[in-house]
Design a protein around this motif. Structure first.
Motif, PDB file in Angstrom:
ATOM      1  N   ASP A  37       0.835  -1.187   0.000  1.00  0.00           N
ATOM      2  CA  ASP A  37       0.000   0.000   0.000  1.00  0.00           C
ATOM      3  C   ASP A  37       0.873   1.241   0.000  1.00  0.00           C
ATOM      4  OD1 ASP A  37      -1.954   1.884   0.152  1.00  0.00           O
ATOM      5  OD2 ASP A  37      -2.680   1.306   2.127  1.00  0.00           O
ATOM      6  N   SER A  38       1.226   1.701  -1.197  1.00  0.00           N
ATOM      7  CA  SER A  38       2.151   2.820  -1.319  1.00  0.00           C
ATOM      8  C   SER A  38       1.559   4.126  -0.804  1.00  0.00           C
ATOM      9  CB  SER A  38       2.590   2.986  -2.780  1.00  0.00           C
ATOM     10  OG  SER A  38       1.469   3.183  -3.597  1.00  0.00           O
ATOM     11  N   THR A  39       0.229   4.232  -0.697  1.00  0.00           N
ATOM     12  CA  THR A  39      -0.370   5.472  -0.222  1.00  0.00           C
ATOM     13  C   THR A  39      -0.062   5.700   1.249  1.00  0.00           C
ATOM     14  OG1 THR A  39      -2.464   4.381   0.270  1.00  0.00           O
ATOM     15  CG2 THR A  39      -2.237   5.404  -1.901  1.00  0.00           C
ATOM     16  N   VAL A  40       0.169   4.640   2.026  1.00  0.00           N
ATOM     17  CA  VAL A  40       0.443   4.783   3.440  1.00  0.00           C
ATOM     18  C   VAL A  40       1.780   5.476   3.657  1.00  0.00           C
ATOM     19  CG1 VAL A  40       0.910   3.498   5.560  1.00  0.00           C
ATOM     20  CG2 VAL A  40      -0.949   2.795   4.073  1.00  0.00           C
ATOM     21  N   SER A  41       2.775   5.146   2.867  1.00  0.00           N
ATOM     22  CA  SER A  41       4.111   5.651   3.119  1.00  0.00           C
ATOM     23  C   SER A  41       4.502   6.831   2.222  1.00  0.00           C
ATOM     24  CB  SER A  41       5.122   4.520   2.941  1.00  0.00           C
ATOM     25  OG  SER A  41       5.053   4.010   1.631  1.00  0.00           O
ATOM     26  N   LEU A  42       3.574   7.346   1.438  1.00  0.00           N
ATOM     27  CA  LEU A  42       3.917   8.475   0.574  1.00  0.00           C
ATOM     28  C   LEU A  42       4.031   9.762   1.388  1.00  0.00           C
ATOM     29  CD1 LEU A  42       1.801   8.089  -2.687  1.00  0.00           C
ATOM     30  CD2 LEU A  42       4.249   7.785  -2.371  1.00  0.00           C
ATOM     31  N   LYS A  82       3.874  13.754   2.181  1.00  0.00           N
ATOM     32  CA  LYS A  82       2.879  14.764   1.849  1.00  0.00           C
ATOM     33  C   LYS A  82       3.221  15.401   0.503  1.00  0.00           C
ATOM     34  CE  LYS A  82       0.681  18.880   3.635  1.00  0.00           C
ATOM     35  NZ  LYS A  82       0.587  19.833   4.719  1.00  0.00           N
ATOM     36  N   GLY A  83       2.224  15.557  -0.350  1.00  0.00           N
ATOM     37  CA  GLY A  83       2.421  16.193  -1.645  1.00  0.00           C
ATOM     38  C   GLY A  83       2.670  15.223  -2.790  1.00  0.00           C
ATOM     39  N   LEU A  84       2.871  13.929  -2.497  1.00  0.00           N
ATOM     40  CA  LEU A  84       3.054  12.932  -3.554  1.00  0.00           C
ATOM     41  C   LEU A  84       1.775  12.128  -3.696  1.00  0.00           C
ATOM     42  CD1 LEU A  84       6.655  11.512  -2.955  1.00  0.00           C
ATOM     43  CD2 LEU A  84       5.945  13.527  -4.232  1.00  0.00           C
ATOM     44  N   SER A  85       1.366  11.913  -4.943  1.00  0.00           N
ATOM     45  CA  SER A  85       0.131  11.158  -5.174  1.00  0.00           C
ATOM     46  C   SER A  85       0.440   9.774  -5.733  1.00  0.00           C
ATOM     47  CB  SER A  85      -0.782  11.917  -6.141  1.00  0.00           C
ATOM     48  OG  SER A  85      -0.477  11.601  -7.474  1.00  0.00           O
ATOM     49  N   PRO A  86      -0.357   8.780  -5.356  1.00  0.00           N
ATOM     50  CA  PRO A  86      -0.141   7.424  -5.864  1.00  0.00           C
ATOM     51  C   PRO A  86      -0.241   7.344  -7.387  1.00  0.00           C
ATOM     52  CG  PRO A  86      -1.801   7.421  -4.120  1.00  0.00           C
ATOM     53  CD  PRO A  86      -1.452   8.846  -4.407  1.00  0.00           C
ATOM     54  N   SER A 108       6.275  18.202 -14.609  1.00  0.00           N
ATOM     55  CA  SER A 108       7.424  19.118 -14.606  1.00  0.00           C
ATOM     56  C   SER A 108       8.694  18.398 -14.161  1.00  0.00           C
ATOM     57  CB  SER A 108       7.151  20.301 -13.673  1.00  0.00           C
ATOM     58  OG  SER A 108       7.252  19.888 -12.323  1.00  0.00           O
ATOM     59  N   ARG A 109       9.842  18.991 -14.478  1.00  0.00           N
ATOM     60  CA  ARG A 109      11.120  18.421 -14.068  1.00  0.00           C
ATOM     61  C   ARG A 109      11.225  18.396 -12.549  1.00  0.00           C
ATOM     62  NH1 ARG A 109      15.336  20.151 -11.751  1.00  0.00           N
ATOM     63  NH2 ARG A 109      14.726  22.307 -11.972  1.00  0.00           N
ATOM     64  N   VAL A 110      10.776  19.451 -11.885  1.00  0.00           N
ATOM     65  CA  VAL A 110      10.842  19.525 -10.426  1.00  0.00           C
ATOM     66  C   VAL A 110       9.980  18.425  -9.803  1.00  0.00           C
ATOM     67  CG1 VAL A 110      10.265  20.957  -8.422  1.00  0.00           C
ATOM     68  CG2 VAL A 110      11.379  21.987 -10.415  1.00  0.00           C
ATOM     69  N   THR A 111       8.785  18.218 -10.353  1.00  0.00           N
ATOM     70  CA  THR A 111       7.899  17.168  -9.850  1.00  0.00           C
ATOM     71  C   THR A 111       8.513  15.792 -10.085  1.00  0.00           C
ATOM     72  OG1 THR A 111       5.940  18.523 -10.170  1.00  0.00           O
ATOM     73  CG2 THR A 111       5.598  16.139 -10.044  1.00  0.00           C
ATOM     74  N   SER A 112       9.057  15.568 -11.277  1.00  0.00           N
ATOM     75  CA  SER A 112       9.656  14.260 -11.544  1.00  0.00           C
ATOM     76  C   SER A 112      10.838  14.021 -10.607  1.00  0.00           C
ATOM     77  CB  SER A 112      10.062  14.114 -13.015  1.00  0.00           C
ATOM     78  OG  SER A 112      11.218  14.844 -13.315  1.00  0.00           O
ATOM     79  N   ARG A 113      11.603  15.048 -10.315  1.00  0.00           N
ATOM     80  CA  ARG A 113      12.749  14.911  -9.399  1.00  0.00           C
ATOM     81  C   ARG A 113      12.279  14.537  -7.994  1.00  0.00           C
ATOM     82  NH1 ARG A 113      18.148  17.066  -8.834  1.00  0.00           N
ATOM     83  NH2 ARG A 113      18.863  16.076  -6.922  1.00  0.00           N
ATOM     84  N   ARG A 114      11.175  15.144  -7.524  1.00  0.00           N
ATOM     85  CA  ARG A 114      10.649  14.804  -6.191  1.00  0.00           C
ATOM     86  C   ARG A 114      10.246  13.328  -6.127  1.00  0.00           C
ATOM     87  NH1 ARG A 114       6.370  18.656  -6.105  1.00  0.00           N
ATOM     88  NH2 ARG A 114       5.178  17.055  -5.054  1.00  0.00           N
ATOM     89  N   TYR A 115       9.580  12.848  -7.170  1.00  0.00           N
ATOM     90  CA  TYR A 115       9.157  11.446  -7.184  1.00  0.00           C
ATOM     91  C   TYR A 115      10.360  10.511  -7.324  1.00  0.00           C
ATOM     92  CZ  TYR A 115       4.228  12.578  -7.141  1.00  0.00           C
ATOM     93  OH  TYR A 115       2.984  13.008  -6.760  1.00  0.00           O
TER      94      TYR A 115
END
Length: 183
Positions: free
Chosen positions: A97-102, A104-108, A137-144
Motif C-alpha cells: 500500500d504505497s499510499t500509506v508511506s507516501l 505529503k504532496g506525492l500522489s499514488p 514538470s522536471r521539479v515534480t519528476s525529481r521529487r518522485y
C-alpha cells in the motif's frame, strides 16, 4: 514460489512445512488462497510466507506483490551493511500500500506514472527525461525520483559533464542489469 493453499492432492500448508524442513534450500513463498480463515493465515505467516493473496484478486494486486518482492530482493543484493533505517526500508518494500508511506504532496497516481516511465527506460534516465515521458514538470519528476531512490526502488548515479552541476541519473533497481562482481 507461488503456492496455492488448496492443491488437488494435498494442502499447500503441508507443502510449506515440507519446504521449511531441515535440509531443504530456502525458498521464498507467495501464498494464494480462497481460504479466509485466520488460522490458515497464521500458519502461512509462521511458515515464512512473504505475501498472502486472497482470491479473488485483481492482476494488478498480484503484479504489485511480485514487483515489491523483486524490489526487496534487489535492495538486499545491493546493501553491504545494515542499520535499522535500512532494515525498515527493505521491509517497507514488501508493503504494497504505497499510499500509506507516501510523503505529503506525492500522489499514488503520479508515482505510478513515474514508476512506469523509469521501468520502461532501457538506460539510466534523468528527471528531465522522466518529465518529458510523463508530461509532468522536471521539479515534480525529481521529487518522485528522489522518493523512489530513498525507498530503494531506483538507484542513482551521477554524470559529470565539462561544466555545471553533475546530473543525477536514475535506474530501476528491480530490472535485471549486468551482474555486479560479488563482494
Amino acid at each position: 514460489m507461488l503456492l496455492d493453499v488448496y492443491l488437488p492432492d494435498r494442502s499447500g500448508l503441508d507443502v510449506l512445512r515440507a519446504l521449511r524442513a531441515p535440509g531443504h534450500h530456502h525458498v521464498d513463498v507467495i501464498a494464494i488462497t480462497a481460504d479466509k480463515d485466520v488460522e490458515t493465515l497464521r500458519e502461512a505467516l509462521q511458515g515464512g510466507v512473504i505475501h498472502y493473496l486472497v482470491k479473488p484478486f485483481q492482476f494488478s494486486a498480484f503484479r504489485e506483490k511480485l514487483e515489491s518482492y523483486v524490489a526487496m530482493r534487489a535492495r538486499l543484493a545491493q546493501v553491504q551493511e545494515l542499520d535499522q533505517d535500512e532494515v525498515d526500508r527493505i521491509y517497507g518494500l514488501l508493503r504494497s500500500d504505497s499510499t500509506v508511506s507516501l510523503p505529503k504532496g506525492l500522489s499514488p497516481t503520479t508515482l505510478a506514472l513515474v514508476v512506469r516511465a523509469v521501468r520502461a527506460a532501457t538506460e539510466d534516465v534523468s528527471a528531465v527525461d522522466i518529465a518529458r515521458a510523463t508530461g509532468i514538470s522536471r521539479v515534480t519528476s525529481r521529487r518522485y525520483l528522489d522518493h523512489l531512490a530513498r525507498s530503494g526502488a531506483v538507484g542513482i548515479s551521477m554524470r559529470y559533464g565539462s561544466s555545471g552541476r553533475p546530473e543525477h541519473r536514475y535506474r530501476w533497481t528491480a530490472q535485471p542489469r549486468e551482474a555486479a562482481p560479488s563482494p
